[in-house]
Design a protein around this motif. Structure first.
Motif, short mmCIF file in Angstrom:
data_model
loop_
_atom_site.label_atom_id
_atom_site.label_comp_id
_atom_site.label_asym_id
_atom_site.label_seq_id
_atom_site.Cartn_x
_atom_site.Cartn_y
_atom_site.Cartn_z
N GLU A 92 -16.24 79.36 23.99
CA GLU A 92 -15.36 79.86 22.92
C GLU A 92 -16.09 80.02 21.52
N ASP A 93 -17.09 78.94 21.31
CA ASP A 93 -17.85 78.74 20.18
C ASP A 93 -19.00 79.66 19.98
N TRP A 94 -19.40 80.51 21.19
CA TRP A 94 -20.26 81.48 21.19
C TRP A 94 -20.03 82.80 21.11
N GLY A 95 -20.49 83.67 20.43
CA GLY A 95 -20.26 85.06 20.21
C GLY A 95 -21.52 85.88 20.82
N ILE A 96 -21.58 86.22 21.99
CA ILE A 96 -22.57 86.73 22.54
C ILE A 96 -22.26 88.34 22.51
N MET A 97 -23.20 89.33 21.90
CA MET A 97 -23.01 90.71 21.80
C MET A 97 -24.22 91.24 22.71
N VAL A 98 -25.31 90.88 22.64
CA VAL A 98 -26.32 91.32 23.54
C VAL A 98 -27.00 90.62 24.43
N MET A 99 -26.92 90.79 25.82
CA MET A 99 -27.69 89.92 27.01
C MET A 99 -28.88 90.72 27.25
N SER A 100 -30.25 90.09 27.31
CA SER A 100 -31.32 90.80 27.75
C SER A 100 -31.96 89.88 28.92
N VAL A 101 -32.58 90.52 29.89
CA VAL A 101 -33.27 89.84 31.21
C VAL A 101 -34.46 90.28 31.58
N SER A 102 -35.29 89.26 31.80
CA SER A 102 -36.37 89.83 32.33
C SER A 102 -36.58 89.81 33.87
N SER A 103 -37.79 90.12 34.30
CA SER A 103 -37.95 90.25 35.93
C SER A 103 -38.02 88.83 36.35
N LYS A 104 -38.09 88.10 35.57
CA LYS A 104 -38.25 86.49 36.11
C LYS A 104 -36.87 85.87 35.99
N GLY A 105 -36.00 86.63 35.52
CA GLY A 105 -34.58 86.39 35.45
C GLY A 105 -34.07 85.39 34.29
N THR A 106 -35.18 85.57 33.23
CA THR A 106 -34.88 84.78 31.86
C THR A 106 -34.07 85.65 31.08
N LEU A 107 -32.96 84.93 30.69
CA LEU A 107 -31.93 85.46 29.87
C LEU A 107 -31.87 85.26 28.34
N VAL A 108 -32.04 86.22 27.48
CA VAL A 108 -32.20 86.14 26.01
C VAL A 108 -30.75 86.57 25.51
#
Length: 293
Positions: free
Chosen positions: A139-155
């Motif tokens: 609830e305290d986070w407001g994620i708008m954009v999620m990006s993922v690499s080939s290794k599965g890293t999420l930014v």
């Protein structure tokens, strides 16, 4: 006379064959310069004008287990930049419509990620929308954009925490808790819309800084030899302007860079709205920004 006519006929055939060959070469050149039917840009960004979508470009997700409380359509057309999933959620007396931009792991297209959600490809189509769990669904986070690499890293970004970007890697087969990126990324205003390269060699995001061209610009940071992120580099006057630029990302094949440029407009009644234009450019422009080692 007969020899002359024969010679003229041979010359005529040769000319026709040459013209056909040149036509084939010209058509081949045109086809090579097309990208999903669009004339591709060079090193100077160009406005991208998508073709209008039709009903055939959209496919109902989780059709075999349709839930009328929440269902969605995925885009299946030929526009290489269209990646949204349109979600319909039952709010009681009406359906709320949300447009999500789902991103897939470049090495695994069976899972699509968006904000704190994901969907999986099954034998019967795409699954229901699932939560990534309490590590992201907060609830305290407001994620708008999620990006993922080939290794599965999420930014991903977070507008509820003073506009910051976090990163979560897979270490020893386990997902690590998201961590704030350093000050070279999380500085300035409106830090948002991250994109991590498939090989994690660079990170792009939107930011407003003192060294910028005015409002939000696209910045890039290259991964250093020691694994750290390098300084923030403004992507320059070809990409940025005095208007708002953000949302830069590569096409799935890595050939082109897409970004948006937005301008605030005023209506006759004095109210304001934002008008956004999409641009694309050859992804080789990124290498022109990489510092010399």
């Amino acid at each position: 006379m007969i020899r002359f006519l024969a010679l003229a006929f041979v010359i005529f055939l040769y000319a026709c064959k040459t013209e056909q060959s040149e036509t084939k070469e010209n058509n081949s050149t045109i086809e090579e310069n097309l990208y999903f039917g669009y004339k591709s840009p060079g090193m100077i960004p160009e406005v991208f004008i998508p073709r209008k979508s039709t009903s055939q470009d959209w496919k109902l997700g989780n059709a075999d287990s349709l839930d009328m409380d929440e269902f969605y359509f995925t885009y299946t057309g030929n526009n290489p930049f269209e990646d949204p999933v349109v979600v319909y959620r039952n709010e009681g007396s009406y359906y709320r419509v949300n447009k999500y931009s789902f991103k897939h792991n470049p090495s695994d297209s069976s899972i699509l990620y968006s904000r704190w959600n994901y969907i999986e490809r099954t034998d019967s189509g795409w699954s229901k929308i699932k939560s990534l769990g309490p590590m992201f669904d907060r609830e305290d986070w407001g994620i708008m954009v999620m990006s993922v690499s080939s290794k599965g890293t999420l930014v991903f970004d977070d507008y509820k925490s003073n506009d910051v970007i976090r990163i979560s890697r897979i270490v020893d087969g386990k997902r690590e808790e998201p961590k704030l990126l350093g000050e070279q990324i999380n500085s300035g205003k409106w830090t948002a819309h991250p994109f991590i390269a498939p090989d994690e060699s660079f990170l792009i995001w939107g930011n407003e800084r003192e060294d910028g061209f005015g409002l939000s610009d696209n910045y890039i940071s290259f991964r250093q030899q020691d694994g750290s992120w390098g300084p923030a580099i403004n992507m320059g006057s070809k990409i940025n302007s005095e208007l708002v630029e953000n949302g830069a990302r590569l096409t799935p094949d890595g050939k082109y860079l897409l970004f948006s440029r937005s301008e605030e407009k005023v209506r006759e009644d004095g109210s304001t709205y934002w008008e956004s234009t999409k641009y694309w450019v050859d992804a080789k422009i990124i290498e022109t920004l990489r510092p010399e080692q």
